[in-house]
Design a protein around this motif. Sequence first.
Motif, short mmCIF file in Angstrom:
data_model
loop_
_atom_site.label_atom_id
_atom_site.label_comp_id
_atom_site.label_asym_id
_atom_site.label_seq_id
_atom_site.Cartn_x
_atom_site.Cartn_y
_atom_site.Cartn_z
N GLU A 57 2.71 -6.58 -7.47
CA GLU A 57 2.11 -5.70 -6.43
C GLU A 57 0.93 -6.36 -5.66
OE1 GLU A 57 -0.09 -1.42 -6.95
OE2 GLU A 57 0.82 -2.07 -8.72
N LEU A 61 1.05 -6.25 -1.51
CA LEU A 61 -0.15 -5.63 -0.77
C LEU A 61 -0.96 -6.76 0.00
CD1 LEU A 61 -2.21 -3.63 -3.53
CD2 LEU A 61 -0.76 -2.74 -1.63
N ALA A 67 3.54 -1.40 1.44
CA ALA A 67 3.00 -0.93 0.21
C ALA A 67 1.68 -0.52 0.46
CB ALA A 67 3.07 -2.32 -0.80
N LEU A 68 1.00 -0.90 1.29
CA LEU A 68 -0.28 -0.62 1.68
C LEU A 68 -0.50 0.78 2.16
CD1 LEU A 68 -3.43 -1.44 1.74
CD2 LEU A 68 -2.90 -2.44 4.09
N GLU A 70 1.91 3.11 2.04
CA GLU A 70 2.39 4.02 0.85
C GLU A 70 1.18 4.53 0.05
OE1 GLU A 70 4.90 4.18 -3.26
OE2 GLU A 70 5.49 2.62 -1.60
N ARG A 71 0.18 3.35 -0.42
CA ARG A 71 -0.77 3.64 -1.11
C ARG A 71 -1.95 4.55 -0.17
NH1 ARG A 71 -3.12 -0.33 -5.38
NH2 ARG A 71 -1.56 0.37 -6.30
N ALA A 72 -2.09 4.37 0.79
CA ALA A 72 -3.11 4.84 1.69
C ALA A 72 -2.49 6.38 1.75
CB ALA A 72 -3.19 4.28 3.19
N SER A 74 -0.45 8.11 -0.12
CA SER A 74 -0.46 8.91 -1.63
C SER A 74 -1.77 9.17 -2.29
CB SER A 74 0.47 8.33 -2.60
OG SER A 74 0.17 6.93 -3.11
N GLU A 75 -2.50 8.05 -2.01
CA GLU A 75 -3.86 7.89 -2.78
C GLU A 75 -4.99 8.71 -2.05
OE1 GLU A 75 -4.69 4.24 -4.61
OE2 GLU A 75 -2.62 4.27 -5.89
#
Length: 95
Positions: A57, A61, A67-68, A70-72, A74-75
């Motif tokens: 992971e 990132l 992935a970055l 997606e994280r921004a 969702s979170e």
Amino acid sequence: MYRWLIAIIVIMLLGLQYRLWFGENNLRDIWALQAKIELQQSVNQELSQRNSELEAEVQDLKKGRSALEERARSELGMIKEGETFFQLVEPAKEK
């Protein structure tokens, strides 16, 4: 004479058996340590797997933007420029 020899051998065998079963570092202690070793090895295996996943992971990132992003999304609830954001709100229940 043979009786003394046999008696000495029997006493020695009993002494060794006592030490094997009840003395320091007896068989029960060894079996308990083997069980603890097996448990610790399974815990280490799980932690090693988790570390591998976290390393993958981190590498994703560092190198990948998907992935970055997606994280921004969702979170942090972020959206791209030019996108339309729709928030659905459930109606309040009447009392």
